[in-house]
Design an enzyme around this catalytic site. Structure first.
Site, PDB file in Angstrom:
ATOM      1  CG  ASP A  71       7.923   8.190  -1.150  1.00  0.00           C
ATOM      2  OD1 ASP A  71       8.246   8.219  -2.358  1.00  0.00           O
ATOM      3  OD2 ASP A  71       6.790   7.898  -0.754  1.00  0.00           O
ATOM      4  CG  ASN A 142      -1.753   1.990   4.032  1.00  0.00           C
ATOM      5  OD1 ASN A 142      -1.681   2.907   3.215  1.00  0.00           O
ATOM      6  ND2 ASN A 142      -0.691   1.482   4.624  1.00  0.00           N
ATOM      7  CG  HIS A 144       0.817   4.999   2.138  1.00  0.00           C
ATOM      8  ND1 HIS A 144       1.700   3.944   2.141  1.00  0.00           N
ATOM      9  CD2 HIS A 144       0.584   5.265   0.822  1.00  0.00           C
ATOM     10  CE1 HIS A 144       1.990   3.611   0.899  1.00  0.00           C
ATOM     11  NE2 HIS A 144       1.325   4.394   0.087  1.00  0.00           N
ATOM     12  CD  GLU A 149       3.040   3.001   5.276  1.00  0.00           C
ATOM     13  OE1 GLU A 149       1.839   3.181   4.997  1.00  0.00           O
ATOM     14  OE2 GLU A 149       3.802   2.312   4.564  1.00  0.00           O
TER      15      GLU A 149
END
Ligand code: PGA
Length: 260
Positions: A71, A142, A144, A149
């Site tokens: 990313d 979280n 991810h 996400e």
């Protein structure tokens, strides 16, 4: 999925570097090249440190390695010290014999109308290079992976996600505030490999260290398969996935995990 728990982050990172070394040697031996999917963030810094050490000792060459990073923030200039291109240069690319034209990152400077085409092109490059031999992953608090996400998508839709532009989740922005100085200062969008792109790798190595990752690790490993916790989607390709954890990241798991 294989779960390996190590005493501390150093030992887990060392084992991840050893695994990458083994994959590179095997792939180069068999096909003349190795294709690595790489990750950024705090977690893999030690892994790159160990890889550089192996290189310096003459035990690992990157001459025949091709890399694709997961990313990149969008938009961002490659020379911005917060770009993942800069991160990779600092921690690995400038210190080993990787050939610069074989290191790929999603491009934070692509004009917005061309982002979709750029993401599709990134997928084509990976495919033309024969696919990823190994994808290194971290995990967000979280759950991810990359910047995939949490979402309300169906599992089927999530498993089909390809490389694309994403809005960062509030937890991700909060965690990135460390590097950007404040939550408001965090670049709110990013380009990321998709779930399908990641799951296409022949092997997947997820490294997680620290107690702040314990809950996401537990849910990813033992919770339901759901797009709300993207790491849980790894369960759908379980035989190809290894989790390397330190004690702290493994602290919410029961003690049935393998200890090396
Ligand atoms: P971290 O990020 O290594 O900086 O904790 C991991 C991730 O968000 O994937």
């Amino acid at each position: 999925m294989t779960v390996l728990v190590f005493d501390d982050a150093g030992a887990a990172s060392r084992a991840a570097a050893d695994k990458i070394q083994a994959v590179v040697k095997e792939a180069v031996g068999q096909r003349g090249r190795a294709v690595l999917g790489l990750a950024t963030g705090a977690t893999p810094e030690k892994v790159y440190g160990y890889l550089v050490r192996l290189h310096t000792l003459g035990e690992l060459s990157f001459h025949d390695v091709i890399t694709y990073n997961l990313d990149e923030y969008y938009p961002i200039q490659p020379l911005d010290p917060k770009s993942y291109r800069s991160y990779m240069y600092r921690h690995l690319f400038s210190k080993v014999d990787l050939q610069p034209q074989r290191t790929h990152l999603l491009d934070g400077t692509v004009p917005e109308p061309f982002v979709d085409e750029h993401c599709a092109e990134y997928e084509r490059w990976i495919a033309e290079d024969g696919g990823l031999d190994l994808q290194l992953l971290g995990i967000g608090r979280n759950g991810h992976i990359g910047f995939n996400e949490p979402s309300d998508r169906s599992v089927e839709e999530a498993l089909a996600l390809r490389t694309r532009i994403m809005e960062l989740h509030p937890v991700t922005r909060a965690d990135a505030a460390r590097e950007f100085g404040s939550v408001e200062g965090v670049i709110p969008r990013a380009l990321t490999m998709g779930i399908a792109t990641i799951l296409g790798a022949r092997e997947i190595l997820l490294l997680a260290t620290g107690a702040h990752k314990a809950e996401a690790v537990k849910l990813g490993l033992t919770g339901p398969v759901t797009a709300k916790l993207p790491a849980s989607l790894l369960q759908s390709v379980a035989p190809r996935v290894t989790w390397m954890l330190d004690q702290a990241a493994a602290s919410d798991l029961d003690r049935t995990a393998d200890t090396p």
